[in-house]
Design an enzyme around this catalytic site. Structure first.
Site, mmCIF file in Angstrom:
data_model
loop_
_atom_site.group_PDB
_atom_site.id
_atom_site.type_symbol
_atom_site.label_atom_id
_atom_site.label_comp_id
_atom_site.label_asym_id
_atom_site.label_seq_id
_atom_site.Cartn_x
_atom_site.Cartn_y
_atom_site.Cartn_z
ATOM 1 N N TYR A 1 29.595 23.974 63.074
ATOM 2 C CA TYR A 1 28.912 24.278 64.334
ATOM 3 C C TYR A 1 28.673 23.027 65.181
ATOM 4 C CZ TYR A 1 27.937 28.254 61.315
ATOM 5 O OH TYR A 1 28.056 29.292 60.444
ATOM 6 N N TYR B 1 24.179 39.280 62.692
ATOM 7 C CA TYR B 1 25.013 38.202 62.164
ATOM 8 C C TYR B 1 25.196 38.467 60.674
ATOM 9 C CZ TYR B 1 26.601 33.758 60.346
ATOM 10 O OH TYR B 1 27.335 32.797 59.693
ATOM 11 N N ASP C 1 22.173 43.995 54.281
ATOM 12 C CA ASP C 1 22.515 42.583 54.152
ATOM 13 C C ASP C 1 21.203 41.827 53.963
ATOM 14 O OD1 ASP C 1 23.081 39.923 54.528
ATOM 15 O OD2 ASP C 1 24.291 40.196 56.326
ATOM 16 N N LYS D 1 21.897 33.216 49.176
ATOM 17 C CA LYS D 1 20.899 32.214 49.549
ATOM 18 C C LYS D 1 19.861 32.006 48.451
ATOM 19 C CE LYS D 1 21.459 32.367 54.579
ATOM 20 N NZ LYS D 1 22.179 31.086 54.735
#
Length: 436
Positions: A9, A137, A240, A269
């Site tokens: 990014y 996202y 998600d 995560k």
């Protein structure tokens, strides 16, 4: 010498040299310059136990002496078996089957393939598209990019390359909205399902917290309504929980706020406490049993090389044990109290002309501004005050490690507020990132 690392990014013409991290302890990491920075983002939300947690470090060391890796194809091992059983135990009732992979994006790819093949095996091959939400996202791999917000998301460049899916409006009712206030959001979702359910395999939702799409915080009533609509229209419900799982919203999983079991749930995560990359896609008996059959097409054709990695499984088991034994949900409740007191209750912050909204959910807080230019320079400002903040777009947020003390969290929020209480002429545009 310029580093050959191609950073994520990053705008190559304007990026500053990246500070080199040489160590970490608790909620802080240490730079080569001897700076110690309080990590307000817990390394993209995964280092929930902080750095160098002794139990997690020892778990990896012990496992490395026994078995570092072996393929899960045709074989198994004790850490993978144990972790699968533990995930079935702690996730919502009915998620009885666990497919491992190596990242949240891949875990979502697995979920989407699972949903399409499920309907194919049931004689409904036309149900091969996903239904996602605006502001969503779900990751950066090709399949995941296709179900991210196509208008405000970061992947519009690839529109011609990506498969086309359906999108419903993002929920607008906040977390604490009454049931009646959520009905308009559910009506909008129903409208899309009524028109396109014949081609939709699954509805993908980041439950309660649409993270990288702008930290949109939504209502448990929406999840309950979505569950009913999916049942009505024969669409699988996929949660998600890559960002929301393991306490981030104040419960172990966001689904727990609504007492809803999705057909498929994706975790990553916090799964390993951030110490190694790993992910899990869990499915109900309903989904799993559709794959039981004699044809070659009944095999689920997916197999990441590092799925079920013994090191990752072992540290994930230790992470979960620490979470439960050290009462992390109580810790998260305490962090939530500080965030609410320091940010939500700050009238001057909420009425600041740059600020659109201030939101808090579990161990997450965000200050949304009208224009990203209002955040130019904030990372350097925070670093000078001993805090690592990484804003993205119009959002300045914190998702701290759960071991962060109240005083440290007040220091983080104090720096965030001080930015707005100071005349902040833009210093540099380098740290207005496009991703959190």
């Amino acid at each position: 010498m310029t580093s050959p690392i191609w950073h994520p990014y990053a705008h190559l013409n304007t990026q500053a040299p990246s500070p080199k991290v040489v160590g970490g302890e608790g909620p802080r990491f240490t730079l080569e310059s001897d700076e110690s920075l309080l990590d307000a983002t817990c390394s993209w939300w995964c280092m929930i136990h902080g750095y160098r947690h002794p139990r997690l470090v020892r778990a990896i060391q012990r496992q490395a002496e026994e078995l570092c890796h072996v393929m899960l194809g045709g074989l198994t091992h004790e850490p993978a078996d144990r972790l699968a059983r533990e995930l079935v135990r702690v996730t919502p009732e009915g998620l009885n089957h666990v497919f491992f992979s190596d990242s949240g994006s891949v875990g979502m790819e697995v979920a989407m393939k699972m949903a399409v093949q499920y309907h194919y095996l049931r004689g409904k091959p036309a149900k091969h598209r996903m239904l996602s939400l605006m502001k969503a996202y779900h990751g950066d791999t090709a399949g995941c990019m296709a179900v991210c917000d196509p208008e405000e998301g970061m992947h519009s460049l690839f529109a011609g390359f990506l498969p086309q899916h359906r999108f419903a409006p993002a929920p607008t009712a906040p977390f604490d909205a009454e049931e009646d206030a959520v009905q308009a959001d559910l009506d909008a979702l129903r409208e899309v399902l009524e028109a396109h359910h014949h081609e939709i395999a699954a509805l993908l939702i980041e439950p309660l917290l649409q993270a990288a799409g702008g930290l949109n915080m939504t209502s448990p009533h929406y999840l309950r309504g979505a569950r009913k609509l999916c049942d009505e229209f024969d669409v699988l419900l996929v949660f998600d929980e890559v960002a929301t799982g393991f306490g981030r919203t104040g419960r172990m999983f966001a689904a727990d706020h609504a007492a809803v079991t999705p057909d498929i749930m994706v975790l990553s995560k916090g799964l390993t406490g951030g110490y190694l990359g790993h992910a899990a896609t869990l499915a109900t008996d309903r989904v799993h049993d559709a794959f039981i059959g004699d044809s070659e097409l009944h095999a689920f054709m997916h197999g990441p090389t590092f799925m079920g990695n013994p090191l990752a499984c072992r540290v994930a088991l230790e992470s979960l044990a620490v979470f439960e034994e050290d009462d992390y949900l109580d810790r998260i409740q305490a962090l939530n109290g500080v965030l609410r007191e320091e940010l939500l209750d700050d009238e001057a912050l909420r009425v600041h002309p740059d600020v659109v909204d201030v939101r808090v959910l579990g161990a997450t807080a965000v200050i949304e501004v009208h224009d990203a230019k209002a955040l130019k320079g904030v990372a350097d400002f925070a670093r000078a005050r001993g805090v690592w903040l990484r804003p993205f777009g119009r959002w300045l947020y914190t998702m701290p490690a759960y071991i962060t003390s109240s005083n440290d969290l007040r220091h983080i929020t104090g720096v965030m507020k001080h930015w707005f209480s100071t005349r902040h002429t833009p210093r540099s545009g380098r740290d207005v990132a496009t991703h959190p």
